[in-house]
Write a protein that holds these residues in place. Structure first.
Motif, PDB file in Angstrom:
ATOM      1  N   PHE A  64       0.837  -1.205   0.000  1.00  0.00           N
ATOM      2  CA  PHE A  64       0.000   0.000   0.000  1.00  0.00           C
ATOM      3  C   PHE A  64       0.871   1.253   0.000  1.00  0.00           C
ATOM      4  O   PHE A  64       0.623   2.207  -0.737  1.00  0.00           O
ATOM      5  CB  PHE A  64      -0.952  -0.003   1.198  1.00  0.00           C
ATOM      6  CG  PHE A  64      -1.821   1.213   1.270  1.00  0.00           C
ATOM      7  CD1 PHE A  64      -2.895   1.375   0.397  1.00  0.00           C
ATOM      8  CD2 PHE A  64      -1.580   2.207   2.204  1.00  0.00           C
ATOM      9  CE1 PHE A  64      -3.705   2.509   0.463  1.00  0.00           C
ATOM     10  CE2 PHE A  64      -2.382   3.342   2.277  1.00  0.00           C
ATOM     11  CZ  PHE A  64      -3.444   3.487   1.399  1.00  0.00           C
ATOM     12  N   GLU A  65       1.891   1.225   0.820  1.00  0.00           N
ATOM     13  CA  GLU A  65       2.813   2.360   0.940  1.00  0.00           C
ATOM     14  C   GLU A  65       3.451   2.711  -0.410  1.00  0.00           C
ATOM     15  O   GLU A  65       3.621   3.888  -0.735  1.00  0.00           O
ATOM     16  CB  GLU A  65       3.892   1.990   1.958  1.00  0.00           C
ATOM     17  CG  GLU A  65       4.810   3.086   2.376  1.00  0.00           C
ATOM     18  CD  GLU A  65       5.816   2.587   3.409  1.00  0.00           C
ATOM     19  OE1 GLU A  65       7.019   2.824   3.210  1.00  0.00           O
ATOM     20  OE2 GLU A  65       5.394   1.959   4.397  1.00  0.00           O
ATOM     21  N   LEU A  67       2.247   2.682  -3.216  1.00  0.00           N
ATOM     22  CA  LEU A  67       1.327   3.406  -4.094  1.00  0.00           C
ATOM     23  C   LEU A  67       1.417   4.922  -3.919  1.00  0.00           C
ATOM     24  O   LEU A  67       0.862   5.670  -4.724  1.00  0.00           O
ATOM     25  CB  LEU A  67      -0.112   2.928  -3.875  1.00  0.00           C
ATOM     26  CG  LEU A  67      -0.402   1.488  -4.288  1.00  0.00           C
ATOM     27  CD1 LEU A  67      -1.834   1.128  -3.965  1.00  0.00           C
ATOM     28  CD2 LEU A  67      -0.088   1.257  -5.764  1.00  0.00           C
ATOM     29  N   ALA A  68       2.110   5.369  -2.896  1.00  0.00           N
ATOM     30  CA  ALA A  68       2.321   6.809  -2.691  1.00  0.00           C
ATOM     31  C   ALA A  68       3.670   7.274  -3.232  1.00  0.00           C
ATOM     32  O   ALA A  68       3.996   8.450  -3.172  1.00  0.00           O
ATOM     33  CB  ALA A  68       2.225   7.138  -1.200  1.00  0.00           C
ATOM     34  N   GLN A  86      -3.315   5.271  -4.331  1.00  0.00           N
ATOM     35  CA  GLN A  86      -3.820   4.759  -3.059  1.00  0.00           C
ATOM     36  C   GLN A  86      -5.342   4.830  -2.952  1.00  0.00           C
ATOM     37  O   GLN A  86      -5.913   4.379  -1.980  1.00  0.00           O
ATOM     38  CB  GLN A  86      -3.174   5.477  -1.873  1.00  0.00           C
ATOM     39  CG  GLN A  86      -1.743   5.060  -1.641  1.00  0.00           C
ATOM     40  CD  GLN A  86      -1.147   5.659  -0.380  1.00  0.00           C
ATOM     41  OE1 GLN A  86      -1.412   6.803  -0.032  1.00  0.00           O
ATOM     42  NE2 GLN A  86      -0.333   4.862   0.292  1.00  0.00           N
ATOM     43  N   LYS A  87      -5.983   5.358  -3.972  1.00  0.00           N
ATOM     44  CA  LYS A  87      -7.452   5.413  -4.009  1.00  0.00           C
ATOM     45  C   LYS A  87      -8.014   4.725  -5.255  1.00  0.00           C
ATOM     46  O   LYS A  87      -9.230   4.690  -5.432  1.00  0.00           O
ATOM     47  CB  LYS A  87      -7.932   6.855  -3.944  1.00  0.00           C
ATOM     48  CG  LYS A  87      -7.585   7.543  -2.631  1.00  0.00           C
ATOM     49  CD  LYS A  87      -8.180   8.939  -2.580  1.00  0.00           C
ATOM     50  CE  LYS A  87      -7.724   9.674  -1.354  1.00  0.00           C
ATOM     51  NZ  LYS A  87      -8.475   9.381  -0.176  1.00  0.00           N
ATOM     52  N   CYS A  91      -5.390  -0.301  -8.703  1.00  0.00           N
ATOM     53  CA  CYS A  91      -4.148  -0.529  -7.945  1.00  0.00           C
ATOM     54  C   CYS A  91      -4.422  -1.289  -6.645  1.00  0.00           C
ATOM     55  O   CYS A  91      -3.707  -2.225  -6.287  1.00  0.00           O
ATOM     56  CB  CYS A  91      -3.482   0.798  -7.611  1.00  0.00           C
ATOM     57  SG  CYS A  91      -3.110   1.840  -9.042  1.00  0.00           S
ATOM     58  N   LEU A  92      -5.462  -0.863  -5.955  1.00  0.00           N
ATOM     59  CA  LEU A  92      -5.753  -1.423  -4.634  1.00  0.00           C
ATOM     60  C   LEU A  92      -6.137  -2.897  -4.667  1.00  0.00           C
ATOM     61  O   LEU A  92      -5.904  -3.622  -3.705  1.00  0.00           O
ATOM     62  CB  LEU A  92      -6.865  -0.610  -3.959  1.00  0.00           C
ATOM     63  CG  LEU A  92      -6.489   0.826  -3.626  1.00  0.00           C
ATOM     64  CD1 LEU A  92      -7.713   1.590  -3.127  1.00  0.00           C
ATOM     65  CD2 LEU A  92      -5.366   0.872  -2.603  1.00  0.00           C
ATOM     66  N   HIS A  95      -2.854  -4.372  -4.083  1.00  0.00           N
ATOM     67  CA  HIS A  95      -1.973  -3.777  -3.078  1.00  0.00           C
ATOM     68  C   HIS A  95      -2.579  -3.743  -1.677  1.00  0.00           C
ATOM     69  O   HIS A  95      -1.905  -3.340  -0.737  1.00  0.00           O
ATOM     70  CB  HIS A  95      -1.568  -2.362  -3.511  1.00  0.00           C
ATOM     71  CG  HIS A  95      -0.531  -2.349  -4.585  1.00  0.00           C
ATOM     72  ND1 HIS A  95       0.795  -2.076  -4.334  1.00  0.00           N
ATOM     73  CD2 HIS A  95      -0.622  -2.595  -5.925  1.00  0.00           C
ATOM     74  CE1 HIS A  95       1.470  -2.149  -5.472  1.00  0.00           C
ATOM     75  NE2 HIS A  95       0.644  -2.466  -6.442  1.00  0.00           N
ATOM     76  N   HIS A  99      -9.494  -5.675  -0.712  1.00  0.00           N
ATOM     77  CA  HIS A  99     -10.045  -4.449  -1.288  1.00  0.00           C
ATOM     78  C   HIS A  99     -11.325  -4.746  -2.064  1.00  0.00           C
ATOM     79  O   HIS A  99     -11.395  -5.692  -2.834  1.00  0.00           O
ATOM     80  CB  HIS A  99      -9.040  -3.757  -2.207  1.00  0.00           C
ATOM     81  CG  HIS A  99      -9.637  -2.571  -2.873  1.00  0.00           C
ATOM     82  ND1 HIS A  99      -9.926  -1.417  -2.179  1.00  0.00           N
ATOM     83  CD2 HIS A  99     -10.067  -2.373  -4.138  1.00  0.00           C
ATOM     84  CE1 HIS A  99     -10.487  -0.553  -3.012  1.00  0.00           C
ATOM     85  NE2 HIS A  99     -10.585  -1.111  -4.199  1.00  0.00           N
ATOM     86  N   GLU A 113      -4.248  -0.464   5.348  1.00  0.00           N
ATOM     87  CA  GLU A 113      -2.999   0.195   4.990  1.00  0.00           C
ATOM     88  C   GLU A 113      -1.777  -0.692   5.234  1.00  0.00           C
ATOM     89  O   GLU A 113      -0.658  -0.319   4.888  1.00  0.00           O
ATOM     90  CB  GLU A 113      -2.856   1.538   5.717  1.00  0.00           C
ATOM     91  CG  GLU A 113      -2.780   1.451   7.214  1.00  0.00           C
ATOM     92  CD  GLU A 113      -4.130   1.401   7.936  1.00  0.00           C
ATOM     93  OE1 GLU A 113      -4.120   1.416   9.173  1.00  0.00           O
ATOM     94  OE2 GLU A 113      -5.189   1.337   7.268  1.00  0.00           O
TER      95      GLU A 113
END
Length: 173
Positions: A64-65, A67-68, A86-87, A91-92, A95, A99, A113
């Motif tokens: 998740f991290e 993705l930033a 991250q939204k 992707c989620l 990740h 989800h 997260e």
């Protein structure tokens, strides 16, 4: 038939997780995601292989991290995503464990997260988390434990990923 459905329900959950959609079976509610910290309570001793420590040192723990990161933001822009990675569901789905699934399938201890957690590969843990059940592999599987295989990994480690560079299951395993 009911027993077969109960055994297949966790598989439906994990397939739903990997595909990014919500499985709609009534049996799904029997197994809830508990989160890596709950799993780690029993899977952290060196004597038992320190699975929690292995996960914490892995890229899955930081999924998740990542993705930033500037790279993820660049990829999202190139892919035409209108929201940050991250939204973004695209992707989620790979990740973040679970989800897109119904909120009632997650216990309060679950933290999205924390990325790709144990239950992405092993199924929602509420049914098999007790020590008594975990000591008996057959009972664990009957209670929802999934035994991951190559297809489990390939649900996310595939050409759909914009950073895919090939995946060697045997090497990764």
């Amino acid at each position: 038939m009911k027993r077969l459905c109960a055994r297949l329900a966790p598989l439906a959950v994990i397939v739903g997780v990997m595909a990014g959609f919500v499985a709609a079976s009534a049996e799904d509610a029997e197994h809830k995601f508990i989160g890596v910290q709950k799993c780690g309570m029993c899977h952290k001793s060196e004597k038992k292989g320190n699975q929690l420590g292995q996960w914490e040192a892995s890229k899955h723990a930081k999924a998740f991290e990542t993705l930033a990161s500037p790279e993820a933001l660049k990829i999202a822009k190139e892919k035409g995503l209108d929201v940050p990675p991250q939204k973004a569901d695209a992707c989620l789905k790979c990740h973040v464990t679970g989800h897109g699934m119904k909120a009632e399938l997650f216990e309060a201890s679950f933290k999205p997260e924390q990325g790709v957690q144990c239950e992405t590969c092993h199924g929602a843990g509420s049914g098999y988390k007790s020590l008594k059940i975990m000591k008996d592999r057959e009972a664990s599987v009957a209670a929802g434990l999934l035994v991951p295989n190559k297809e489990t990994c390939l649900a996310c480690h595939n050409e759909e990923s914009p950073t895919y560079k090939g995946f060697d299951f045997d090497k990764a395993w």
